[in-house]
Design a protein around this motif. Structure first.
Motif, PDB file in Angstrom:
ATOM      1  N   LYS A   2       0.980  -1.667  -0.236  1.00 51.31           N
ATOM      2  CA  LYS A   2      -0.157  -0.084  -0.055  1.00 51.31           C
ATOM      3  C   LYS A   2       0.472   1.192  -0.331  1.00 51.31           C
ATOM      4  O   LYS A   2       2.080   1.129   0.440  1.00 51.31           O
ATOM      5  N   LYS A   3       0.265   2.321  -0.941  1.00 53.82           N
ATOM      6  CA  LYS A   3       1.392   3.107  -0.761  1.00 53.82           C
ATOM      7  C   LYS A   3       0.037   4.985  -0.283  1.00 53.82           C
ATOM      8  O   LYS A   3      -1.048   4.845  -0.529  1.00 53.82           O
ATOM      9  N   ILE A   4       1.332   5.553   0.429  1.00 50.51           N
ATOM     10  CA  ILE A   4       0.287   6.517   1.551  1.00 50.51           C
ATOM     11  C   ILE A   4       0.624   8.166   0.795  1.00 50.51           C
ATOM     12  O   ILE A   4       2.179   7.728   0.898  1.00 50.51           O
ATOM     13  N   VAL A   5       0.118   9.347   1.421  1.00 46.92           N
ATOM     14  CA  VAL A   5       0.927  10.322   1.216  1.00 46.92           C
ATOM     15  C   VAL A   5       0.626  11.032   2.502  1.00 46.92           C
ATOM     16  O   VAL A   5      -0.809  11.092   3.138  1.00 46.92           O
ATOM     17  N   SER A   6       1.095  11.327   3.878  1.00 50.72           N
ATOM     18  CA  SER A   6       0.982  11.804   4.742  1.00 50.72           C
ATOM     19  C   SER A   6       0.970  13.553   4.365  1.00 50.72           C
ATOM     20  O   SER A   6       2.129  13.902   4.197  1.00 50.72           O
ATOM     21  N   ILE A   7       0.101  14.371   5.271  1.00 47.29           N
ATOM     22  CA  ILE A   7      -0.085  15.830   4.744  1.00 47.29           C
ATOM     23  C   ILE A   7       0.417  16.007   5.775  1.00 47.29           C
ATOM     24  O   ILE A   7      -0.912  16.287   6.558  1.00 47.29           O
ATOM     25  N   GLN A   8       1.146  16.842   6.899  1.00 45.59           N
ATOM     26  CA  GLN A   8       1.208  16.982   8.310  1.00 45.59           C
ATOM     27  C   GLN A   8       2.495  17.993   8.119  1.00 45.59           C
ATOM     28  O   GLN A   8       3.335  18.521   7.225  1.00 45.59           O
ATOM     29  N   ASP A   9       3.008  18.611   8.984  1.00 39.54           N
ATOM     30  CA  ASP A   9       4.528  19.817   9.488  1.00 39.54           C
ATOM     31  C   ASP A   9       5.359  18.444   9.557  1.00 39.54           C
ATOM     32  O   ASP A   9       5.213  17.081  10.149  1.00 39.54           O
ATOM     33  N   ILE A  10       6.866  19.108   9.136  1.00 41.88           N
ATOM     34  CA  ILE A  10       7.880  18.891   9.826  1.00 41.88           C
ATOM     35  C   ILE A  10       8.632  19.458  11.177  1.00 41.88           C
ATOM     36  O   ILE A  10       8.360  20.338  11.331  1.00 41.88           O
ATOM     37  N   SER A  11       8.173  18.665  12.169  1.00 47.86           N
ATOM     38  CA  SER A  11       8.452  19.247  13.631  1.00 47.86           C
ATOM     39  C   SER A  11      10.417  18.221  13.739  1.00 47.86           C
ATOM     40  O   SER A  11      10.759  17.401  13.880  1.00 47.86           O
ATOM     41  N   CYS A  12      11.174  18.992  13.259  1.00 39.69           N
ATOM     42  CA  CYS A  12      12.555  19.245  12.647  1.00 39.69           C
ATOM     43  C   CYS A  12      13.080  17.844  14.460  1.00 39.69           C
ATOM     44  O   CYS A  12      13.952  17.569  14.154  1.00 39.69           O
ATOM     45  N   TYR A  13      12.564  18.415  15.748  1.00 38.46           N
ATOM     46  CA  TYR A  13      12.831  18.061  16.708  1.00 38.46           C
ATOM     47  C   TYR A  13      11.810  18.004  17.460  1.00 38.46           C
ATOM     48  O   TYR A  13      10.949  18.926  17.409  1.00 38.46           O
ATOM     49  N   GLY A  14      11.157  16.674  18.197  1.00 37.78           N
ATOM     50  CA  GLY A  14      10.518  16.120  18.964  1.00 37.78           C
ATOM     51  C   GLY A  14       9.713  16.086  18.865  1.00 37.78           C
ATOM     52  O   GLY A  14       8.393  15.364  20.017  1.00 37.78           O
ATOM     53  N   GLN A  15       9.925  14.458  17.429  1.00 36.20           N
ATOM     54  CA  GLN A  15       9.130  13.168  17.755  1.00 36.20           C
ATOM     55  C   GLN A  15       7.396  13.337  17.820  1.00 36.20           C
ATOM     56  O   GLN A  15       6.999  12.905  19.046  1.00 36.20           O
ATOM     57  N   CYS A  16       6.967  14.015  17.032  1.00 32.77           N
ATOM     58  CA  CYS A  16       5.562  14.184  16.214  1.00 32.77           C
ATOM     59  C   CYS A  16       6.224  13.832  14.896  1.00 32.77           C
ATOM     60  O   CYS A  16       6.527  14.397  14.249  1.00 32.77           O
ATOM     61  N   SER A  17       3.845  14.216  14.339  1.00 35.01           N
ATOM     62  CA  SER A  17       4.156  14.817  13.069  1.00 35.01           C
ATOM     63  C   SER A  17       4.674  13.581  11.837  1.00 35.01           C
ATOM     64  O   SER A  17       4.762  12.623  13.007  1.00 35.01           O
ATOM     65  N   LEU A  18       4.915  14.391  11.263  1.00 33.95           N
ATOM     66  CA  LEU A  18       5.464  13.902   9.885  1.00 33.95           C
ATOM     67  C   LEU A  18       7.245  12.452  11.009  1.00 33.95           C
ATOM     68  O   LEU A  18       7.752  11.111  10.095  1.00 33.95           O
ATOM     69  N   THR A  19       7.855  13.224  11.647  1.00 30.65           N
ATOM     70  CA  THR A  19       9.060  12.795  11.905  1.00 30.65           C
ATOM     71  C   THR A  19       8.789  10.798  13.073  1.00 30.65           C
ATOM     72  O   THR A  19       8.966   9.964  13.171  1.00 30.65           O
ATOM     73  N   VAL A  20       7.061  10.605  13.226  1.00 34.03           N
ATOM     74  CA  VAL A  20       6.669   9.465  13.497  1.00 34.03           C
ATOM     75  C   VAL A  20       5.581   8.879  12.841  1.00 34.03           C
ATOM     76  O   VAL A  20       6.167   7.937  12.817  1.00 34.03           O
ATOM     77  N   ALA A  21       5.066   9.449  11.891  1.00 35.21           N
ATOM     78  CA  ALA A  21       4.040   8.857  10.529  1.00 35.21           C
ATOM     79  C   ALA A  21       5.426   8.266   9.615  1.00 35.21           C
ATOM     80  O   ALA A  21       4.953   7.159   9.685  1.00 35.21           O
ATOM     81  N   LEU A  22       6.062   8.443   9.315  1.00 33.03           N
ATOM     82  CA  LEU A  22       7.327   8.009   8.542  1.00 33.03           C
ATOM     83  C   LEU A  22       7.598   6.762   8.977  1.00 33.03           C
ATOM     84  O   LEU A  22       7.959   6.045   8.256  1.00 33.03           O
ATOM     85  N   PRO A  23       8.563   6.178  10.598  1.00 32.36           N
ATOM     86  CA  PRO A  23       9.097   5.998  10.558  1.00 32.36           C
ATOM     87  C   PRO A  23       7.858   4.891  11.034  1.00 32.36           C
ATOM     88  O   PRO A  23       8.238   2.895  10.351  1.00 32.36           O
ATOM     89  N   ILE A  24       6.735   5.184  11.107  1.00 31.12           N
ATOM     90  CA  ILE A  24       6.045   3.744  11.914  1.00 31.12           C
ATOM     91  C   ILE A  24       5.178   3.437  10.628  1.00 31.12           C
ATOM     92  O   ILE A  24       5.065   1.856  10.260  1.00 31.12           O
ATOM     93  N   LEU A  25       4.734   4.294   9.935  1.00 28.32           N
ATOM     94  CA  LEU A  25       4.517   3.035   8.571  1.00 28.32           C
ATOM     95  C   LEU A  25       5.289   2.669   7.952  1.00 28.32           C
ATOM     96  O   LEU A  25       4.661   1.310   7.270  1.00 28.32           O
ATOM     97  N   SER A  26       6.218   2.577   7.502  1.00 25.03           N
ATOM     98  CA  SER A  26       7.417   1.997   6.629  1.00 25.03           C
ATOM     99  C   SER A  26       7.874   1.232   7.504  1.00 25.03           C
ATOM    100  O   SER A  26       7.694  -0.122   6.852  1.00 25.03           O
ATOM    101  N   ALA A  27       8.237   0.995   8.609  1.00 17.95           N
ATOM    102  CA  ALA A  27       8.128  -0.086   9.189  1.00 17.95           C
ATOM    103  C   ALA A  27       6.745  -1.461   9.330  1.00 17.95           C
ATOM    104  O   ALA A  27       7.586  -2.377   9.338  1.00 17.95           O
TER     105      ALA A  27
END
Ligand code: PXL
Length: 272
Positions: A2-27
């Motif tokens: 399956k292929k998804i696109v996630s639309i949200q911010d990049i909070s460069c530091y702090g473990q939320c939004s795209l920095t959590v969505a990307l690793p979890i969805l990929s894994a």
């Protein structure tokens, strides 16, 4: 796959939004593209003087290149949106970027504990209502549900209040509503889902943890959405997402130097 696109911010530091969505969805085996809505130095929950670079002008260019390339997705997953101009673009890209049968999933990440996040205002709530009406699935917490419905937020409620909220949210548009942060019993906390066409209610409650952390809503949504796209039942999706949060909080609680998010990586590494 399956292929998804996630639309949200990049909070460069702090473990939320795209920095959590990307690793979890990929894994979890989902190919994940991103359409970043803005770049912040950190998230806005507890850090002072964070920077914010808005990407509203870049987003339609990215979408239009994808359209030229014939790129489409099985799902769109939206989260925190910092600029009201992006809501029309999101609704518009739904028709252009989704495969036939693709799912439009909205986590209206804008509030918690009765309050809007610091950088947001009522205009964001109005815009969020606009994409919720178009969504197939939404994943609000109790505060976000109250804002979407224009109701008073309350920490005390009955089961009937919650069922009424689920139905009212589904009446706005979405077929599936997953309401998080729900508790009917001391020491338990979880999520309850409502499927409009069948009237099915599914719920799961885990052991309530002594501390709550920023970013757990994004992690919950990422786990649940990945499982859902992978064809798990809603009962399994809820159980997996709730227990993932419990384990992430447990991995974090002994670390006072880590107050800004949860150590979900420990859970992901142990699991996948
Ligand atoms: O976790 C939701 C979230 C996402 N992105 C940013 C935030 C927050 C919550 O505060 O500040 C920038």
């Amino acid at each position: 796959m399956k292929k998804i696109v996630s639309i949200q911010d990049i909070s460069c530091y702090g473990q939320c939004s795209l920095t959590v969505a990307l690793p979890i969805l990929s894994a979890k085996g989902i190919e994940t593209a991103i359409l970043p809505s803005g770049i912040l130095s950190t998230h806005t929950g507890g850090f002072q003087n964070f920077t914010y670079h808005d990407l509203t002008d870049e987003m339609p260019k990215i979408v239009s290149h994808w359209i030229d390339e014939g790129i489409t997705f099985d799902a769109i997953y939206t989260g925190y949106i910092g600029d009201t101009r992006q809501f029309d673009l999101i609704n518009d890209s739904k028709g252009k970027l989704l495969n036939a049968g693709g799912r439009f999933i909205v986590d209206p990440a804008m509030a918690d504990h009765g309050k809007l996040y610091p950088a947001l205002n009522e205009d964001i709530v109005e815009g969020m209502k606009g994409i919720v009406r178009e969504a197939d699935m939404i994943l609000p917490n109790l505060t976000e549900a109250a804002f979407l419905l224009g109701r008073e937020y309350s920490e005390s409620y009955t089961r009937d209040d919650i069922l009424d909220m689920l139905q009212a949210l589904a009446a706005m548009g979405p077929e599936e509503v997953v309401l998080t942060g729900v508790s009917f019993e001391e020491g338990k906390l979880g999520a309850i889902a409502y499927q409009k066409s069948t009237g099915t209610v599914t719920e799961y409650y885990a052991e309530k943890q002594a501390q709550s952390y920023h970013g757990t809503g994004d992690i919950f949504s990422s786990v649940l959405i990945a499982d859902y796209l992978n064809g798990k039942s809603m009962a399994d999706c809820l159980a997996d997402a709730c227990e993932f949060i419990v384990k992430s909080i447990q991995a974090t609680m002994g670390h006072p130097e880590h107050p800004y998010g949860v150590c979900f990586e420990a859970v992901l590494a142990a699991k996948e």
